[in-house]
Design a protein around this motif. Structure first.
Motif, PDB file in Angstrom:
ATOM      1  N   ARG A 188       0.852  -1.179   0.000  1.00 12.03           N
ATOM      2  CA  ARG A 188       0.000   0.000   0.000  1.00 12.03           C
ATOM      3  C   ARG A 188       0.892   1.234   0.000  1.00 12.03           C
ATOM      4  NH1 ARG A 188      -4.511   1.292   4.469  1.00 12.03           N
ATOM      5  NH2 ARG A 188      -2.736   0.928   5.807  1.00 12.03           N
ATOM      6  N   ALA A 196      -8.653  -3.042   5.939  1.00 11.93           N
ATOM      7  CA  ALA A 196      -8.681  -1.633   6.355  1.00 11.93           C
ATOM      8  C   ALA A 196      -9.501  -0.800   5.360  1.00 11.93           C
ATOM      9  CB  ALA A 196      -7.251  -1.136   6.508  1.00 11.93           C
ATOM     10  N   GLY A 217      -2.324  -2.137  15.290  1.00 12.03           N
ATOM     11  CA  GLY A 217      -1.100  -1.563  14.720  1.00 12.03           C
ATOM     12  C   GLY A 217      -0.830  -2.173  13.359  1.00 12.03           C
ATOM     13  N   ALA A 256       0.170  -5.048  11.255  1.00 13.31           N
ATOM     14  CA  ALA A 256       0.246  -6.504  11.456  1.00 13.31           C
ATOM     15  C   ALA A 256       1.552  -7.070  10.908  1.00 13.31           C
ATOM     16  CB  ALA A 256      -0.956  -7.177  10.792  1.00 13.31           C
TER      17      ALA A 256
HETATM   18  N1  URA Z   1      -2.694  -2.812   7.869  1.00 13.70           N
HETATM   19  C1  URA Z   1      -2.266  -3.042   9.138  1.00 13.70           C
HETATM   20  O1  URA Z   1      -1.334  -3.805   9.347  1.00 13.70           O
HETATM   21  N2  URA Z   1      -2.895  -2.420  10.156  1.00 13.70           N
HETATM   22  C2  URA Z   1      -3.928  -1.574   9.970  1.00 13.70           C
HETATM   23  O2  URA Z   1      -4.466  -1.050  10.951  1.00 13.70           O
HETATM   24  C3  URA Z   1      -4.353  -1.348   8.645  1.00 13.70           C
HETATM   25  C4  URA Z   1      -3.723  -1.969   7.620  1.00 13.70           C
END
Ligand code: URA
Length: 208
Positions: free
Chosen positions: A103, A134, A198, A200
């Motif tokens: 991303r 997300a 947070g 991941a």
């Molecule tokens: N990816 C993550 O690791 N955490 C989020 O809160 C959103 C996207």
């Protein structure tokens, strides 16, 4: 679209530990695998079965077995790798595809950088593993990539989802099945889930 939210005391308990910033990386990874086993169990509930005859030590009996070709698991790199061991434990003959999407930190747009899918996607149930749903941008792009490669029976499996991501996926892929551990409150301005856990990937792989 079918959305299933796991509402289970074990999931709530383990998520409370996973969310805790003080939880060390090794425990974080184990807990993700433990919740992953429950996600794998629930997301495979609709797999077709057929009757076969076996001989127990006592008698011949009809019993159920999975009918379809081996399912396909597609972890979205890299955080999706955290759910893979649990799914492979329950589906040891599954094929594994990989999809690399990152991303862009400014635009939040998913950018593909690696794609390797097994053959015969059209004949197999496909499970996309992406722990954090997300904005829904990466998950939607992952599903789009798999559909373009022939997949028709698709499920998205996530640990946590934001309402914004669920809405986006519903709009983009109304035929998708979604299984999530919990739905959180909202996204922040950087696209992180609140209250969430947070990043991941960083917590799984110690790259924070
Ligand atoms: N990816 C993550 O690791 N955490 C989020 O809160 C959103 C996207």
């Amino acid at each position: 679209m079918t959305i299933q939210v796991l509402d289970h005391p074990l999931v709530h308990h383990k998520l409370s530990l996973i969310r805790d910033r003080k939880t060390p990386g090794s425990l974080f990874r184990s807990l993700i695998e433990e919740v992953g086993l429950i996600l794998a169990t629930e997301s495979t509930r609709q797999l077709p079965v057929e009757t076969v005859v076996v001989e127990t030590p006592l008698e011949r009996t009809g019993t159920l077995r999975l009918k379809s070709l081996d399912p396909v698991l597609v972890p979205v790199l890299r955080a999706g790798l955290g759910l893979l061991p649990s799914f492979l434990k329950l589906l040891p003959t599954a094929k594994v595809g990989h999809l690399g999407l990152y991303r862009d930190h400014d635009s939040l747009v998913p950018v593909p950088y690696y794609r390797n899918f097994p053959p015969m996607l059209e004949a197999r149930p496909v499970f996309v593993l992406d722990p954090m749903l997300a904005t829904g941008g990466s998950a939607s792009e992952a599903v789009r990539q798999l559909k373009s490669a022939g997949a028709v029976n698709l499920s998205l499996v996530a640990l946590l989802a934001a309402p914004e991501g669920l809405e986006r996926l519903h709009g983009d892929h109304p035929d998708l099945t979604i299984v999530v551990g919990a739905v959180d409150r909202q996204l922040n301005e950087k696209g992180y889930i609140l209250p969430g856990l947070g990043d991941a990937g960083d917590r799984l792989f110690g790259t924070a």
